[in-house]
Structures are given as C-alpha cells and as structure tokens.
Motif scaffolding. Structure first.
Motif, PDB file in Angstrom:
ATOM      1  N   TYR A  34       0.832  -1.200   0.000  1.00 46.73           N
ATOM      2  CA  TYR A  34       0.000   0.000   0.000  1.00 46.73           C
ATOM      3  C   TYR A  34       0.873   1.258   0.000  1.00 46.73           C
ATOM      4  N   ALA A  35       1.904   1.263   0.838  1.00 51.87           N
ATOM      5  CA  ALA A  35       2.796   2.425   0.922  1.00 51.87           C
ATOM      6  C   ALA A  35       3.505   2.660  -0.418  1.00 51.87           C
ATOM      7  N   LEU A  36       3.942   1.588  -1.060  1.00 47.58           N
ATOM      8  CA  LEU A  36       4.585   1.728  -2.373  1.00 47.58           C
ATOM      9  C   LEU A  36       3.638   2.355  -3.388  1.00 47.58           C
ATOM     10  N   ARG A  37       2.414   1.851  -3.425  1.00 49.74           N
ATOM     11  CA  ARG A  37       1.432   2.397  -4.371  1.00 49.74           C
ATOM     12  C   ARG A  37       1.129   3.857  -4.074  1.00 49.74           C
ATOM     13  N   ALA A  38       0.981   4.182  -2.799  1.00 50.46           N
ATOM     14  CA  ALA A  38       0.688   5.564  -2.421  1.00 50.46           C
ATOM     15  C   ALA A  38       1.831   6.494  -2.828  1.00 50.46           C
ATOM     16  N   LEU A  39       3.057   6.043  -2.623  1.00 52.64           N
ATOM     17  CA  LEU A  39       4.212   6.853  -3.022  1.00 52.64           C
ATOM     18  C   LEU A  39       4.278   7.001  -4.544  1.00 52.64           C
ATOM     19  N   GLN A  40       4.004   5.930  -5.262  1.00 53.92           N
ATOM     20  CA  GLN A  40       4.017   5.997  -6.725  1.00 53.92           C
ATOM     21  C   GLN A  40       2.957   6.965  -7.233  1.00 53.92           C
ATOM     22  N   GLN A  41       1.765   6.890  -6.669  1.00 50.42           N
ATOM     23  CA  GLN A  41       0.681   7.767  -7.103  1.00 50.42           C
ATOM     24  C   GLN A  41       0.985   9.221  -6.772  1.00 50.42           C
TER      25      GLN A  41
END
Length: 90
Positions: A34-41
């Motif tokens: 989730y953290a990876l996706r949030a950072l990517q977005q």
C-alpha cells in the motif's frame, strides 16, 4: 544487484500509522504494498494513462449509458490535465 531501495520512515505518529494500516486492509494489501502504491501515485510515477485504461476497462464491463460514459471520459481527461498542470508547477 537490485535497483530497488529499502526505505525506513521514522517519526510516524500513531494516527498516521493506524490510517495507513486501515487503508491497506481495506484494499487487501500489505502495508508495504500500500505504501509503495501511495508513493508511486503521489509522486506521479503511476501514469495517468494506466489509471485511465483501468477505469475504461472497468466501465467496458458494466452497463452504462453512452452519455454517462462521455461524462466520465471528460471528467478523467480533466483530472489528468489538472494533475499534469499541478505537477508541472512543482
């Protein structure tokens, strides 16, 4: 050797931690994913084109009136252009 980076986030307050865990659980993801996706977005790495295609694919499998599809396409195009303009300023 891998191009990935391991990152530690220090100073995470309990409320933010709880909110992140809750969001990850709601999406059925690990906290890390989730953290990876949030950072990517938030950094603009996840392309708006990918998001657009995912939404378009979703909509193609559901019964939606043509006028509603057009309105959704227009809203997505506006959101993408607004996001690109904001990123250009940063």
């Amino acid at each position: 050797m891998s191009d990935t980076l391991q990152l530690t986030i220090r100073g995470l307050d309990p409320r933010t931690k709880a909110a992140l865990i809750k969001k990850a659980n709601q999406q059925g993801l690990s906290l890390n994913r989730y953290a990876l996706r949030a950072l990517q977005q938030s950094s603009g790495v996840e392309s708006s084109e990918k998001r657009y295609l995912e939404v378009k694919n979703f909509l193609s499998h559901h019964k939606i009136e043509k006028s509603d599809k057009k309105a959704i396409d227009e809203a997505l195009a506006w959101a993408d252009s607004t996001s690109i303009a904001k990123q250009s300023k940063e």
